[in-house]
Each structure stands twice: as C-alpha cells, then as structure tokens.
Write a protein that holds these residues in place. Structure first.
Motif, mmCIF file in Angstrom:
data_model
loop_
_atom_site.group_PDB
_atom_site.id
_atom_site.type_symbol
_atom_site.label_atom_id
_atom_site.label_comp_id
_atom_site.label_asym_id
_atom_site.label_seq_id
_atom_site.Cartn_x
_atom_site.Cartn_y
_atom_site.Cartn_z
ATOM 1 N N VAL A 44 0.840 -1.200 0.000
ATOM 2 C CA VAL A 44 0.000 0.000 0.000
ATOM 3 C C VAL A 44 0.878 1.254 0.000
ATOM 4 C CG1 VAL A 44 -1.682 1.349 1.313
ATOM 5 C CG2 VAL A 44 -1.960 -1.129 1.119
ATOM 6 N N GLU A 45 1.926 1.252 0.802
ATOM 7 C CA GLU A 45 2.835 2.398 0.848
ATOM 8 C C GLU A 45 3.568 2.574 -0.481
ATOM 9 O OE1 GLU A 45 5.273 1.556 4.211
ATOM 10 O OE2 GLU A 45 3.754 2.205 5.678
ATOM 11 N N ARG A 46 3.939 1.458 -1.085
ATOM 12 C CA ARG A 46 4.588 1.524 -2.407
ATOM 13 C C ARG A 46 3.635 2.126 -3.431
ATOM 14 N NH1 ARG A 46 6.540 -3.871 -5.739
ATOM 15 N NH2 ARG A 46 6.851 -2.861 -7.780
ATOM 16 N N LEU A 47 2.384 1.688 -3.401
ATOM 17 C CA LEU A 47 1.388 2.237 -4.317
ATOM 18 C C LEU A 47 1.174 3.722 -4.055
ATOM 19 C CD1 LEU A 47 -0.850 2.047 -6.441
ATOM 20 C CD2 LEU A 47 -2.373 1.173 -4.649
ATOM 21 N N GLY A 48 1.089 4.098 -2.771
ATOM 22 C CA GLY A 48 0.893 5.498 -2.431
ATOM 23 C C GLY A 48 2.015 6.384 -2.943
ATOM 24 N N GLY A 49 3.242 5.895 -2.840
ATOM 25 C CA GLY A 49 4.375 6.661 -3.340
ATOM 26 C C GLY A 49 4.284 6.896 -4.840
ATOM 27 N N GLN A 50 3.844 5.871 -5.573
ATOM 28 C CA GLN A 50 3.705 6.001 -7.022
ATOM 29 C C GLN A 50 2.575 6.967 -7.377
ATOM 30 O OE1 GLN A 50 5.628 3.977 -9.573
ATOM 31 N NE2 GLN A 50 6.860 4.143 -7.731
ATOM 32 N N VAL A 51 1.460 6.841 -6.663
ATOM 33 C CA VAL A 51 0.312 7.709 -6.939
ATOM 34 C C VAL A 51 0.668 9.172 -6.680
ATOM 35 C CG1 VAL A 51 -1.999 8.336 -6.097
ATOM 36 C CG2 VAL A 51 -1.452 5.939 -6.558
ATOM 37 N N MET A 52 1.423 9.418 -5.633
ATOM 38 C CA MET A 52 1.769 10.794 -5.280
ATOM 39 C C MET A 52 2.808 11.403 -6.221
ATOM 40 S SD MET A 52 -0.175 11.374 -2.760
ATOM 41 C CE MET A 52 -1.098 10.496 -1.480
ATOM 42 N N ASN A 53 3.632 10.579 -6.841
ATOM 43 C CA ASN A 53 4.772 11.098 -7.593
ATOM 44 C C ASN A 53 4.656 10.986 -9.110
ATOM 45 O OD1 ASN A 53 6.656 11.913 -5.411
ATOM 46 N ND2 ASN A 53 6.542 9.759 -4.855
ATOM 47 N N ILE A 54 3.630 10.310 -9.608
ATOM 48 C CA ILE A 54 3.491 10.144 -11.058
ATOM 49 C C ILE A 54 2.230 10.845 -11.529
ATOM 50 C CG2 ILE A 54 3.156 8.507 -12.941
ATOM 51 C CD1 ILE A 54 4.789 6.491 -11.399
ATOM 52 N N THR A 55 2.376 11.658 -12.547
ATOM 53 C CA THR A 55 1.244 12.356 -13.157
ATOM 54 C C THR A 55 1.162 11.963 -14.619
ATOM 55 O OG1 THR A 55 1.515 14.244 -11.670
ATOM 56 C CG2 THR A 55 0.229 14.597 -13.679
ATOM 57 N N GLY A 56 0.005 11.526 -15.055
ATOM 58 C CA GLY A 56 -0.167 11.125 -16.444
ATOM 59 C C GLY A 56 0.005 12.286 -17.398
ATOM 60 N N ARG A 103 1.864 0.614 -13.444
ATOM 61 C CA ARG A 103 2.738 0.050 -14.468
ATOM 62 C C ARG A 103 2.219 0.369 -15.869
ATOM 63 N NH1 ARG A 103 6.560 -4.030 -14.654
ATOM 64 N NH2 ARG A 103 6.666 -5.241 -16.584
ATOM 65 N N ALA A 104 0.894 0.240 -16.043
ATOM 66 C CA ALA A 104 0.285 0.542 -17.332
ATOM 67 C C ALA A 104 0.477 2.011 -17.697
ATOM 68 C CB ALA A 104 -1.204 0.191 -17.298
ATOM 69 N N ALA A 105 0.317 2.894 -16.705
ATOM 70 C CA ALA A 105 0.504 4.320 -16.964
ATOM 71 C C ALA A 105 1.941 4.622 -17.374
ATOM 72 C CB ALA A 105 0.142 5.118 -15.708
ATOM 73 N N ARG A 106 2.889 3.995 -16.700
ATOM 74 C CA ARG A 106 4.303 4.215 -17.025
ATOM 75 C C ARG A 106 4.598 3.745 -18.454
ATOM 76 N NH1 ARG A 106 7.585 4.971 -12.237
ATOM 77 N NH2 ARG A 106 9.384 4.283 -13.455
ATOM 78 N N LEU A 107 4.056 2.603 -18.825
ATOM 79 C CA LEU A 107 4.260 2.108 -20.184
ATOM 80 C C LEU A 107 3.615 3.039 -21.208
ATOM 81 C CD1 LEU A 107 3.660 -1.718 -19.608
ATOM 82 C CD2 LEU A 107 5.805 -0.645 -20.355
ATOM 83 N N ALA A 108 2.429 3.544 -20.881
ATOM 84 C CA ALA A 108 1.744 4.455 -21.795
ATOM 85 C C ALA A 108 2.548 5.724 -22.032
ATOM 86 C CB ALA A 108 0.359 4.802 -21.241
ATOM 87 N N MET A 109 3.329 6.127 -21.020
ATOM 88 C CA MET A 109 4.147 7.338 -21.150
ATOM 89 C C MET A 109 5.556 7.041 -21.654
ATOM 90 S SD MET A 109 3.018 9.634 -17.836
ATOM 91 C CE MET A 109 3.238 8.352 -16.589
ATOM 92 N N GLY A 110 5.823 5.777 -21.981
ATOM 93 C CA GLY A 110 7.142 5.419 -22.483
ATOM 94 C C GLY A 110 8.202 5.349 -21.410
#
Length: 249
Positions: A44-56, A103-110
């Motif tokens: 959950v903390e790992r997911l939270g870190g990604q949600v807070m730091n990645i913007t599509g 992961r899908a979002a990161r792939l979509a952004m290359g």
C-alpha cells in the motif's frame, strides 16, 4: 492419598498444557496476521508513493493513474479494517492491482515500467487482448487493444469480475465496471464479450464466459460451480449507470 495427589498433579499438568498450547496457537496466529498486514502495508505504501509522484501526460496514462489512486484509497480503507489474515490478503491484492495500473501508466508514457509485479492465477486465466478489435453492440461502439491510445484509454489488468474473467488490455470503455459495482453482469454482457473477443487466442468462448468458465477451464468450472468473484467487493469504485439490463456509461 497418593493416587489423589497423582490425579491432581496430572490434572494441573493437562490444564496447564492446554493453556500453554492455546496461548502458543494464539501467538502464532497473531504473528501470521502481523506478517500479512506488514506485507500488505508495504505494498500500500509503495502504491501510495507512485500515486503521489506520477502524473499522467496523456488520456490513457491519466486514466490509469486515476484508477491506481482509487485502488490506493480502497486499500487504505481495507487496511484500517483488516482483522484477519484473509482481510490482509485482500488489502494486498487491491494494492497489487493498483500497482498494475501504475505500471500501465508508465508504459503508456514510455517510461521504464519498473520491477515485475506478483502474478495471480485469476489474472493469468483471464487472458490478454492480443489484437485490436472494434465492435458495435446494441447501438454502442467499443474497442479493445493490447496497447493504449486515445481511442482505448481504459486499462484493466485482467482478472475475475462478478465470477467471469475480464482479459488484460486497453479498452474504449470500462465495460466491466457496472458488474464490479453491482456484483452481477447485465443482460447484454455476453453479446458484448462475444463480439469483442470471438476467436481471440487465449480468451474464453462466449458460452464459457456466460457460464463463468475461463478459457480452457470448462471442466474445472463445471466442477466448482463457475468460480467466485475474486475477493473484491468493488468498494470505492464507481462504475455508474448499471441497471442490470445492459450498459449505460
């Protein structure tokens, strides 16, 4: 007198042993629960870190991150209520699903997708979209693709929804969400599934899907009554517009 003392001592030993065993079992169960909760909390903390730091940066990645954020919120709520090992495992699965969206979002952004994520039997059995499909069903247009695009911005990591498999892939509409929220599929679901996936390798046939079976698992599905809902109750997700009779996005 000697016999009476022996019996008393024996009773004390038996009772004491029973108490010790019960306490040992309780302590072991608590350790397992603590371990399960710690594992879930880490994800959950790992997911939270990604949600807070990645913007599509485009529609597909923005939608995937929005879905990841929903899973993070749901997992946090589940974590607060988790009082059993099974509940902690459900938290873990919700967090992992959220990480699949990241992961899908990161792939979509290359971007580098990051480390591999834990798999699941349900996700593997649901299959993957392997080719682009464009279909019209009951006056509505739907598309499916193995890759994100402006036309297919809605990702699903694959798995079972309301007892039936939904393949991993990118879609024009989140056609599975009404069933995720309501726990049951609408009357037009089989028609949509058939039109979208008919003949696609590794995907259940429409008749098998309607019965709740996965591709290649018809016999197993018949034996266990068609599977289960995968442990998620849809809490925190808003599919919208489900009236039990079709699709209304």
């Amino acid at each position: 007198m000697g016999t009476a003392i022996f019996l008393i001592v024996l009773l004390v030993v038996v009772v004491g042993g029973g108490i010790y065993f019960a306490k040992s079992q309780a302590a072991a169960k608590k350790r397992r629960l603590d371990d399960a909760k710690a594992d879930a909390r880490r994800l959950v903390e790992r997911l939270g870190g990604q949600v807070m730091n990645i913007t599509g940066t485009d529609t597909a990645s923005q939608q995937a991150m929005a879905d990841a954020s929903e899973r993070f919120t749901a997992a946090g709520s589940q974590m607060e209520q988790a009082q059993s090992i099974e509940q902690a495992r459900l938290v873990r699965e919700t967090a992992i699903e959220g990480l699949y969206y990241v992961r899908a979002a990161r792939l979509a952004m290359g971007m580098d997708p990051g480390p591999e994520l834990p798999g699941s039997e349900e996700r593997d059995r649901a299959g993957k979209v392997t080719e682009h499909r464009s279909v019209d069903v009951e006056g509505e247009h739907y598309e499916a693709s193995p890759d994100p695009s402006q036309r297919t911005p809605h990702y699903y990591p694959g798995g079972r929804v309301a007892g039936r498999p939904v393949p991993q892939g990118w879609y024009s509409e989140p056609w599975w969400k009404p069933a995720l929220v309501a726990g049951a599929w609408g009357l037009g679901s089989m028609l949509l599934f058939s039109a979208m996936f008919s003949g696609m390798a590794g995907i259940a046939s429409a008749s098998a899907w309607e019965s709740g079976y996965d591709a290649g698992q018809e016999d197993a599905g018949a034996a266990d009554g068609g599977g289960d809902a995968g442990g998620f109750d849809g809490g925190g997700f808003d599919g919208g517009g489900f009236d039990g009779g079709g699709f209304d996005f």
